[in-house]
Write a protein that holds these residues in place. Structure first.
Motif, PDB file in Angstrom:
ATOM      1  N   ASP A   1     104.462  85.527  45.547  1.00 12.69           N
ATOM      2  CA  ASP A   1     103.895  86.685  45.885  1.00 12.69           C
ATOM      3  C   ASP A   1     105.456  87.305  47.195  1.00 12.69           C
ATOM      4  O   ASP A   1     104.589  86.884  48.285  1.00 12.69           O
ATOM      5  CB  ASP A   1     102.013  87.374  46.437  1.00 12.69           C
TER       6      ASP A   1
ATOM      7  N   GLU B   1      99.307  80.452  47.564  1.00  6.15           N
ATOM      8  CA  GLU B   1      98.290  79.679  46.275  1.00  6.15           C
ATOM      9  C   GLU B   1      99.208  78.272  45.913  1.00  6.15           C
ATOM     10  O   GLU B   1      99.941  78.645  44.596  1.00  6.15           O
ATOM     11  CB  GLU B   1      97.883  80.942  45.649  1.00  6.15           C
TER      12      GLU B   1
ATOM     13  N   LEU C   1      92.379  76.943  40.864  1.00 12.88           N
ATOM     14  CA  LEU C   1      92.644  77.940  41.221  1.00 12.88           C
ATOM     15  C   LEU C   1      91.786  79.058  41.114  1.00 12.88           C
ATOM     16  O   LEU C   1      91.543  80.320  41.763  1.00 12.88           O
ATOM     17  CB  LEU C   1      94.291  78.407  40.863  1.00 12.88           C
TER      18      LEU C   1
ATOM     19  N   LYS D   1      88.869  79.039  43.159  1.00  7.74           N
ATOM     20  CA  LYS D   1      88.769  79.987  44.500  1.00  7.74           C
ATOM     21  C   LYS D   1      88.926  81.184  44.023  1.00  7.74           C
ATOM     22  O   LYS D   1      88.857  81.759  45.123  1.00  7.74           O
ATOM     23  CB  LYS D   1      90.357  79.929  44.950  1.00  7.74           C
ATOM     24  N   GLY D   2      88.905  81.488  43.207  1.00 11.46           N
ATOM     25  CA  GLY D   2      88.930  82.823  42.984  1.00 11.46           C
ATOM     26  C   GLY D   2      90.084  84.188  43.582  1.00 11.46           C
ATOM     27  O   GLY D   2      89.372  85.738  43.844  1.00 11.46           O
ATOM     28  N   LYS D   3      90.586  83.208  44.050  1.00  4.95           N
ATOM     29  CA  LYS D   3      91.916  84.618  44.944  1.00  4.95           C
ATOM     30  C   LYS D   3      93.007  85.277  43.810  1.00  4.95           C
ATOM     31  O   LYS D   3      92.832  86.128  42.417  1.00  4.95           O
ATOM     32  CB  LYS D   3      92.195  83.565  46.225  1.00  4.95           C
ATOM     33  N   HIS D   4      94.730  84.521  43.845  1.00  3.76           N
ATOM     34  CA  HIS D   4      95.386  85.338  43.169  1.00  3.76           C
ATOM     35  C   HIS D   4      95.124  85.516  41.997  1.00  3.76           C
ATOM     36  O   HIS D   4      95.330  85.872  41.117  1.00  3.76           O
ATOM     37  CB  HIS D   4      96.883  84.905  44.179  1.00  3.76           C
ATOM     38  N   TYR D   5      95.611  84.111  41.576  1.00  2.85           N
ATOM     39  CA  TYR D   5      95.483  83.026  40.682  1.00  2.85           C
ATOM     40  C   TYR D   5      94.257  83.917  39.445  1.00  2.85           C
ATOM     41  O   TYR D   5      95.229  84.065  38.275  1.00  2.85           O
ATOM     42  CB  TYR D   5      96.055  81.672  40.517  1.00  2.85           C
TER      43      TYR D   5
ATOM     44  N   LYS E   1      92.701  86.811  39.987  1.00  2.28           N
ATOM     45  CA  LYS E   1      92.915  87.663  39.774  1.00  2.28           C
ATOM     46  C   LYS E   1      94.013  88.246  38.445  1.00  2.28           C
ATOM     47  O   LYS E   1      93.648  89.261  38.231  1.00  2.28           O
ATOM     48  CB  LYS E   1      92.887  88.610  41.400  1.00  2.28           C
TER      49      LYS E   1
END
Length: 603
Positions: A564, A570, A577, A580-584, A586
């Motif tokens: 990004d 990440e 991934l 983790k529930g973050k960028h990936y 989403k």
């Protein structure tokens, strides 16, 4: 001062252009000899007219004294002078042939050398050069501008030498006959020099603008032809026509400016020469002195022959100035620095360990970096995937590995050796690239697969590579199979077929490092099912860097790097991934929330 610098620069460019003649000095010498012979026939004709008048007046012809052996043989003046006229014509023809043909030999060889040198340099220039120059202007330099140089190197030199020597020989004849009268004629030369100097600067300035306008014209044409589907699909015909008409109108105006300058320049020069000639005729009539009628007729004839070569010399000046302006644009490319290739390390085949250490990269003239603090290591045989939004730096990062761009910070290593230490061609021999923007050439299927260093591959190896890429399924249905032409940029193939040929090319290269930049982006669902297995086989045992927008294609990667704004935000496996529930996570949710589950397939 600026005009003096401009004139000095132009002279320097023209001398540089003429330096390309050195390998062909033998041909050039023959041409000069022929042109000199041609030029000598002009005063010879004036002298022969003098003899003719002597014969008409019943005087003893000086020619008979010079050629007494002919007159002793019974050859009369009645036959001698017409025979000499024919001899002069024959000598003139031989001189014209030698001069014209051999100067053309030299010029065409020089143009070939110059064009080849320009193209050879162009294919070795860095990516930034092509980023900063549009293709239309580059094509115009190789095609249109080179023809301007041709004009300067052929017609210009030929006319300059031939007519220049003619002027010199005629003036020599005039000085020899009556030097006092000739000085009157010479008095006009400074005025002629001023007119030529002014015209030279104007011709060169207009020529430069004309060549730029031709580049714009070529650019519009090239874009419209290459994007004809978009032009028709989005109703851009009128827009493109207006662009072309505008560029063509500008080019027409520049051509007319040059024509107008030439049309004014030639008659002005002719007028100056005619005034000088009129003064000469007045003085001949005023102070005839002891000169005979025959001598004065020969003198006036020689003087009357001068305006034509002087006029032609003035007209050729426009061609020379166009050639100088064109040569200037050509030498700009020749003088461009090629890709930096200072590395000397070579390897027959690398193991494929790729390491990015705090790598940063900023595009030329960009205000912010495209990549910042990139760190990761791919072990031999591993697959790393780059994912992220458009513009996050994925393709830029992949372009640094084969040194399409040189990183501006940190270092990139292959098997522990910096990529800058590798000899450039050796570095790229270890990397196979499959891009979403496939380039195919107007050649056969086989030659498109076995391209470049692969051109000598055995036909069986080409077939096996096509088979591995599942390309034989459509190749066998083509009219001439592997030997079928694919059209310009593969226009006769579908997107999926073009993509499979690119994959076959990568298979044939058999490089230890593989870069897949959206390698399945142009494939339909059926083709993709076949190609996934092929890609899996290709990636086995190779260090692979996958750039993907469709996350389903990278689920089985050893590591996924999420990018990004030019940074890795990440990293981890698909499962890690998601957890983790973050960028990936989403990105994954956004991409698959509206898609049916059956299209999600691991590689």
């Amino acid at each position: 001062m600026s005009e003096q610098k401009s004139a000095a620069g132009s002279l320097q460019i023209y001398f540089r252009l003429l330096s390309y003649v050195k390998p062909y000095t033998g041909y050039f010498a023959l041409s000069l000899l022929g042109l000199a012979i041609f030029a000598l026939t002009q005063p010879a004709f004036a002298k022969l007219l003098e003899y003719f008048v002597q014969a008409l007046e019943g005087e003893e012809v000086a020619l008979q004294q010079s050629l007494s052996w002919l007159t002793d043989s019974g050859v009369s003046t009645q036959w001698l002078i017409p025979s000499m006229m024919v001899m002069i014509a024959i000598v003139r023809g031989v001189g014209s042939y030698l001069g014209n043909y051999y100067i053309s030999v030299v010029a065409n060889k020089v143009i070939h050398d110059l064009r080849s040198q320009m193209f050879d340099r162009m294919v070795n220039l860095p990516n930034t050069f092509f980023d900063n120059n549009n293709s239309g202007h580059l094509i115009a330099r190789i095609t249109y501008n080179v023809t301007q140089v041709t004009s300067a190197a052929t017609d210009a030199i030929r006319i300059a030498v031939r007519e220049g020597l003619t002027v010199v020989f005629l003036l020599g004849f005039l000085f020899y006959t009556d030097w006092r009268l000739t000085l009157i004629f010479i008095a006009a030369l400074p005025i002629i020099a001023l007119v030529v100097s002014y015209a030279s600067e104007r011709f060169r300035r207009i020529s430069r603008s004309m060549q730029n306008s031709m580049g714009d014209l070529t650019h519009v044409t090239s874009e419209t032809i290459n994007g004809y589907r978009e032009v028709r699909g989005f109703g851009g015909e009128r827009y493109e026509s207006d662009r072309f008409h505008g560029a063509s109108a500008v080019n027409t105006r520049q051509n007319l400016k040059l024509a107008r300058a030439g049309a004014v320049h030639a008659p002005v020069l002719q007028l100056i020469v005619s005034i000088a000639l009129a003064a000469l005729l007045f003085m001949v009539l005023f102070i005839k002195g002891d000169s005979t009628t025959a001598t004065l007729v020969g003198y006036v004839t020689a003087a009357a022959l001068l305006p034509k070569p002087i006029r032609q010399l003035s007209e050729v000046n426009a061609n020379i100035q166009k050639g100088i302006a064109a040569a200037e644009s050509i030498f700009e490319i020749v003088d461009e620095l090629p890709e930096a290739n200072h590395g000397q390390y070579t390897s027959e085949r690398v193991q494929g360990r790729v390491e990015f250490r705090q790598v940063g990269f900023t595009y030329e003239n960009a205000s912010s970096p495209a990549l910042d603090d990139i760190n990761f290591t791919i072990e031999p045989g591993q697959t790393y995937a780059l994912v992220g939004r458009s513009g996050s730096g994925k393709s830029t990062l992949a372009s640094l590995l084969p040194r399409f761009y040189n990183h501006t910070g940190g270092d990139i290593l292959i098997d522990g050796v910096s990529i800058h230490d590798y000899e450039l061609r050796n570095l790229r021999s270890h990397i196979a690239l499959v891009s979403q923007n496939i380039t195919l050439f107007n050649n056969t299927v086989a030659n498109n697969i076995a391209y470049g260093v692969l051109q000598n591959s055995a036909e069986e190896d080409i077939r096996l590579a096509a088979e591995a890429a599942h390309a034989t399924e459509f190749i066998k249905d083509m009219p001439e199979g592997m030997h079928t032409l694919v059209g310009e940029d593969g226009v006769l193939l579908s997107g999926g077929q073009r993509q499979r040929l690119a994959i076959a090319r990568a298979v044939l290269k058999d490089a230890p490092i593989l870069i897949l930049d959206e390698a399945t982006s142009a494939l339909d669902t059926e083709s993709e099912r076949h190609i996934q297995a092929a890609l899996d086989a290709i990636m086995h045992g190779r260090t692979t860097l996958v750039i993907a927008h469709r996350l389903s294609t990278v689920e089985s990667a050893d590591c996924i790097l999420v990018m990004d704004h030019g940074r890795i935000v990440e990293r981890g496996t698909h499962g890690e991934l998601l957890a983790k529930g973050k960028h990936y996570a989403k990105l994954h949710k956004m991409q698959f929330q509206d898609e049916p589950a059956e299209i999600v397939r691991p590689i």
